[in-house]
Design a protein around this motif. Structure first.
Motif, mmCIF file in Angstrom:
data_model
loop_
_atom_site.group_PDB
_atom_site.id
_atom_site.type_symbol
_atom_site.label_atom_id
_atom_site.label_comp_id
_atom_site.label_asym_id
_atom_site.label_seq_id
_atom_site.Cartn_x
_atom_site.Cartn_y
_atom_site.Cartn_z
ATOM 1 N N GLY A 23 0.807 -1.646 -0.201
ATOM 2 C CA GLY A 23 -0.155 0.001 -0.125
ATOM 3 C C GLY A 23 1.024 1.030 0.290
ATOM 4 N N TRP A 24 -0.070 2.327 0.226
ATOM 5 C CA TRP A 24 0.623 3.699 0.687
ATOM 6 C C TRP A 24 0.934 4.051 1.749
ATOM 7 N N VAL A 25 2.376 4.892 2.132
ATOM 8 C CA VAL A 25 2.576 5.198 2.977
ATOM 9 C C VAL A 25 1.520 6.518 3.128
ATOM 10 N N GLN A 26 0.250 6.590 4.486
ATOM 11 C CA GLN A 26 -0.119 7.989 4.440
ATOM 12 C C GLN A 26 0.853 8.568 5.662
ATOM 13 N N ARG A 27 1.255 7.990 6.392
ATOM 14 C CA ARG A 27 1.790 8.880 7.505
ATOM 15 C C ARG A 27 3.090 8.096 8.655
ATOM 16 N N SER A 28 4.058 8.820 8.773
ATOM 17 C CA SER A 28 5.608 7.813 9.600
ATOM 18 C C SER A 28 5.166 8.846 10.657
ATOM 19 N N ARG A 29 5.616 8.177 12.124
ATOM 20 C CA ARG A 29 5.982 8.594 12.896
ATOM 21 C C ARG A 29 6.907 8.332 13.734
ATOM 22 N N ASP A 30 7.876 8.651 13.984
ATOM 23 C CA ASP A 30 9.296 8.344 14.223
ATOM 24 C C ASP A 30 9.598 8.931 16.348
ATOM 25 N N LEU A 31 9.353 7.799 16.635
ATOM 26 C CA LEU A 31 9.543 7.911 18.272
ATOM 27 C C LEU A 31 10.842 7.495 18.731
ATOM 28 N N GLY A 33 13.251 4.715 19.176
ATOM 29 C CA GLY A 33 13.432 3.774 19.043
ATOM 30 C C GLY A 33 12.226 2.778 18.170
ATOM 31 N N MET A 34 11.071 3.567 18.050
ATOM 32 C CA MET A 34 10.633 3.121 16.860
ATOM 33 C C MET A 34 9.985 3.364 15.884
ATOM 34 N N THR A 35 9.763 2.913 15.038
ATOM 35 C CA THR A 35 8.673 4.007 13.925
ATOM 36 C C THR A 35 7.131 3.809 13.662
ATOM 37 N N PHE A 36 6.762 4.201 13.511
ATOM 38 C CA PHE A 36 5.245 3.894 12.895
ATOM 39 C C PHE A 36 5.053 4.609 11.803
ATOM 40 N N ILE A 37 4.380 3.267 10.506
ATOM 41 C CA ILE A 37 3.683 4.260 9.608
ATOM 42 C C ILE A 37 2.672 3.309 9.566
ATOM 43 N N ASP A 38 1.442 4.120 8.713
ATOM 44 C CA ASP A 38 -0.203 4.008 8.447
ATOM 45 C C ASP A 38 0.112 3.253 7.198
ATOM 46 N N GLN A 47 -1.841 0.104 10.980
ATOM 47 C CA GLN A 47 -0.453 0.302 11.447
ATOM 48 C C GLN A 47 0.435 -0.831 11.243
ATOM 49 N N LEU A 48 2.267 -0.107 11.226
ATOM 50 C CA LEU A 48 2.834 -1.181 11.050
ATOM 51 C C LEU A 48 4.229 -0.449 11.950
ATOM 52 N N VAL A 49 5.170 -1.233 12.539
ATOM 53 C CA VAL A 49 6.057 -0.519 13.715
ATOM 54 C C VAL A 49 6.669 -1.322 13.147
ATOM 55 N N PHE A 50 8.137 -0.564 13.522
ATOM 56 C CA PHE A 50 9.242 -0.555 13.308
ATOM 57 C C PHE A 50 10.352 -1.107 14.653
ATOM 58 N N ASN A 51 10.877 -1.188 14.603
ATOM 59 C CA ASN A 51 11.731 -1.325 16.055
ATOM 60 C C ASN A 51 12.966 -1.137 16.024
ATOM 61 N N MET A 52 13.668 -0.361 16.883
ATOM 62 C CA MET A 52 15.541 -0.387 16.750
ATOM 63 C C MET A 52 16.060 -1.173 17.049
ATOM 64 N N GLU A 53 14.876 -1.602 18.504
ATOM 65 C CA GLU A 53 15.688 -2.540 18.979
ATOM 66 C C GLU A 53 16.432 -4.087 18.081
ATOM 67 N N ALA A 57 18.855 -1.643 11.350
ATOM 68 C CA ALA A 57 19.077 -1.474 10.160
ATOM 69 C C ALA A 57 17.794 -1.135 8.791
ATOM 70 N N LEU A 58 17.077 -2.319 8.823
ATOM 71 C CA LEU A 58 15.287 -2.089 8.820
ATOM 72 C C LEU A 58 14.511 -0.675 9.379
ATOM 73 N N CYS A 59 14.250 -0.171 10.353
ATOM 74 C CA CYS A 59 14.076 0.516 10.864
ATOM 75 C C CYS A 59 14.842 2.544 10.644
ATOM 76 N N GLU A 60 15.626 2.117 10.443
ATOM 77 C CA GLU A 60 16.856 2.992 9.329
ATOM 78 C C GLU A 60 16.536 3.611 8.426
ATOM 79 N N LYS A 61 16.245 2.316 7.681
ATOM 80 C CA LYS A 61 15.420 2.823 5.807
ATOM 81 C C LYS A 61 13.862 2.963 6.025
ATOM 82 N N ALA A 62 13.326 2.328 7.102
ATOM 83 C CA ALA A 62 12.223 2.653 7.349
ATOM 84 C C ALA A 62 11.369 4.213 7.335
ATOM 85 N N ARG A 63 12.730 4.229 8.494
ATOM 86 C CA ARG A 63 12.496 5.878 8.533
ATOM 87 C C ARG A 63 12.478 6.589 7.636
#
Ligand code: ASP
Length: 585
Positions: A23-31, A33-38, A47-53, A57-63
């Motif tokens: 799908g399409w990235v509606q919104r992304s929130r960088d908190l 340690g975690m990145t949330f994407i709608d 809602q998608l979650v990418f976890n720094m811990e 590498a994946l989380c950096e990419k998602a950001r």
């Protein structure tokens, strides 16, 4: 496989499943340690979650994902700690372990959310982005469901959906034609159908006694909120029917749609009102009967009392706005300005406040005493606390101004509830309309409409008095559809053309094919067409039809997205043997 589920599908029962979504990235929130994407698709948002811990590498990419990037992800469904019960997928999120960018996106020119910051023109230019918004998607879904309902209902009643051609010749529905030059017949043009009127009549002659079509029609006229140069009709025709058969069938269709789509059950028959009643009581031929506030003529009560404005008027009429006697000077002035607008055209507004203590205060106290004003109030059924608004002038303009004033008061007083559907049939239209400028009659509906049999003899002596076998369906003040019983007799059709000022050769050249068909056993027939866009926008609670059309045109008839109309190649012009006259400087 791009995806195992859609973005509107996953629920709490799916927790722990391994899934993939696209799908399409509606919104992304960088908190931190975690990145949330709608992630959005046609079906919803997850809602998608990418976890720094767990995977930095994946989380950096998602950001780095921007708005409207198209991605595909895989991961595990998990219960959300912070639930959003407003959306169907709000109890879960996806802990992502992988994603691919399927396509990057530039920053969109407006935010793709229900409340967008994009203006009309910008949204039209990037219509494909606007259509990603869920409000727009809902409108198109509604349109689809309504089209399905129409097809189901009419098919069950034995109607056949039959297509009619688009390259035809003029159909007189009262607008200008759009024309298409013919290369193979230089100097000759097709016209695009203003409606399939003549074809559906020919289908009746051919014996297909129940026809319908959801069809594009084209009319070159000035545009307003509820008009587009190309629009869609639910077009129908039936043979061996009288007016009541058609009204019953299409009342059934309307009730069925209201029930199945809106959950609104109307069991009683739609009210029927004659055209003249509609004009006298509501000032127009498409009355909004969600509220009363009807027009009352008071000419008889007010003339001859020395007030020149009334004395010289052809018609004096009033409406009674309930509980508005406390209107301030400013409010009354605003109403006066409203009726004086050029498009409304009244010269001024007279008011009478029916004070709560039983006395009256009016803007014409000099000419009318308390008893006289009490007489007006009683004529209008006004109670203490109400406000009478009076307009005077020539009849047709004053009726229409009063009608506008009534609607304005209806809006102001919140009487136009969009969840209420108040349909009615307007019947007994005049067959003809006199045009003072060209000094001739025009068909009020179209020239194929049958006069009422009992009025046919008036066609020679007093054509303006002839009533038509025509009807309109009106819902909430919107003309949803109209139709008529047709002429099926060659001689009567010829007479009609003559009354409309066609020379016999002219009528023959334009409509000979139809009159010819009438020589070969044309059955009695009649039909109706509903404006599909208007019906959808009414059901959607919108004021404009644009938002229920995927790719509409703007007010100048332009499609600003594809930039059309546009010039054509010199070569093509030559082939068509057309030369463009340069606009004079
Ligand atoms: N052709 C008419 C219209 O487009 C409808 C009808 O008479 O059936 O308004």
């Amino acid at each position: 496989m791009y995806r195992t589920h859609t973005c509107g599908q996953l629920k709490i029962e799916d927790v722990d499943k391994m899934v993939s979504l696209a799908g399409w990235v509606q919104r992304s929130r960088d908190l931190g340690g975690m990145t949330f994407i709608d992630l959005r698709d046609r079906y919803g948002i997850t809602q998608l979650v990418f976890n720094m811990e767990t995977d930095s590498a994946l989380c950096e990419k998602a950001r780095k994902l921007g708005r409207e990037f198209v991605i595909r992800i895989s991961g595990k469904v998990a219960e959300r700690s912070n639930k959003n019960l407003k959306i169907p997928t709000g109890e879960i999120e996806i802990i992502c372990n992988k994603f691919d960018i399927l396509n990057a996106s530039e920053v969109p020119p407006f935010t793709i959310e229900d409340e967008t910051d994009g203006g009309d023109e910008l949204r039209m230019k990037y219509r494909y982005l606007d259509l990603r918004r869920s409000v727009m998607k809902k409108n198109l879904e509604l349109r689809h469901r309504m089209a399905q309902e129409v097809r189901n209902y009419l098919s069950k009643q034995n109607f056949l959906e039959i297509e009619t051609p688009v390259l035809i010749k003029s159909t007189p529905e009262g607008a200008r034609d759009f024309v298409v030059p013919s290369r193979m017949n230089p100097g000759q043009f097709y016209a695009l159908p203003q409606s399939p009127q003549t074809f559906k009549q020919l289908l009746m002659v051919a014996g297909y006694d129940r026809y319908f079509q959801i069809v594009k029609c084209f009319r070159d006229e000035d545009l307003r909120a509820d008009r587009q140069p190309e629009f869609t009709q639910i077009d129908c025709e039936m043979a061996f029917v009288e007016q009541d058969d058609i009204l019953d069938t299409f009342e059934g269709l309307t009730k069925n749609m209201l029930s199945n789509i809106k959950g609104v059950e109307i069991t009683e028959a739609f009210p029927r009102m004659s055209y003249s009643e509609a004009l006298e009581n509501y000032g127009n031929d498409k009355p909004d009967i969600r509220f009363e506030m009807t027009l009352h003529e008071i000419s008889g009560l007010v003339k001859g009392k020395g007030f020149e404005v009334f004395d010289s008027a052809e018609y004096v009429g009033a409406i009674c706005a309930e509980s508005c006697s406390e209107y301030s000077r400013k409010q009354v002035d605003a109403l006066t300005d409203f009726v004086k607008k050029p498009q409304i055209g009244a010269k001024g507004l007279v008011y009478v406040k029916c004070n709560p203590d039983g006395s009256y205060k009016s803007s014409v106290d000099k000419f009318f005493d308390q008893d006289a004003l009490a007489g007006w109030a009683s004529e209008l059924g006004a109670k203490p606390g109400d406000l009478l608004l009076v307009l005077a002038g020539d009849k047709s303009r004053t009726l229409s101004a009063l009608s506008e004033l009534r609607l304005e008061m209806g809006r102001t007083l919140g009487l136009m509830d969009k969840t209420i559907f108040a349909p009615l049939w307007v019947v007994d239209f005049p067959l003809l309309e006199w045009d003072e400028d060209s000094r001739r009659f025009y068909a009020m509906h179209h020239p194929f409409t049958s006069p009422r049999p009992e009025d046919i003899e008036l066609l020679d002596s007093d054509p303006g008095k002839v009533r038509a076998n025509a009807y309109d369906l009106v819902i909430n003040g919107v003309e949803i559809g109209g139709g008529s019983i047709r002429i099926h007799d060659k001689a009567l059709q010829q007479k009609m053309f003559k009354t409309l000022g066609f020379a016999p050769e002219e009528a023959e050249a334009q409509f000979g094919f139809l009159m010819n068909a009438f020589r070969f056993g044309a059955p009695p027939h009649g039909g109706i067409a509903f404006g599909f866009d208007r019906l959808v926008s009414l059901f959607a609670g919108l004021d404009s039809i644009r938002d229920v059309i995927a790719f509409p045109k703007n007010n100048s008839g332009r499609d600003v997205m594809i930039d059309s109309p546009a010039k054509i190649e010199e070569e093509l012009l030559k082939e068509l043997r057309l030369r463009i006259e340069q606009a004079k400087a």
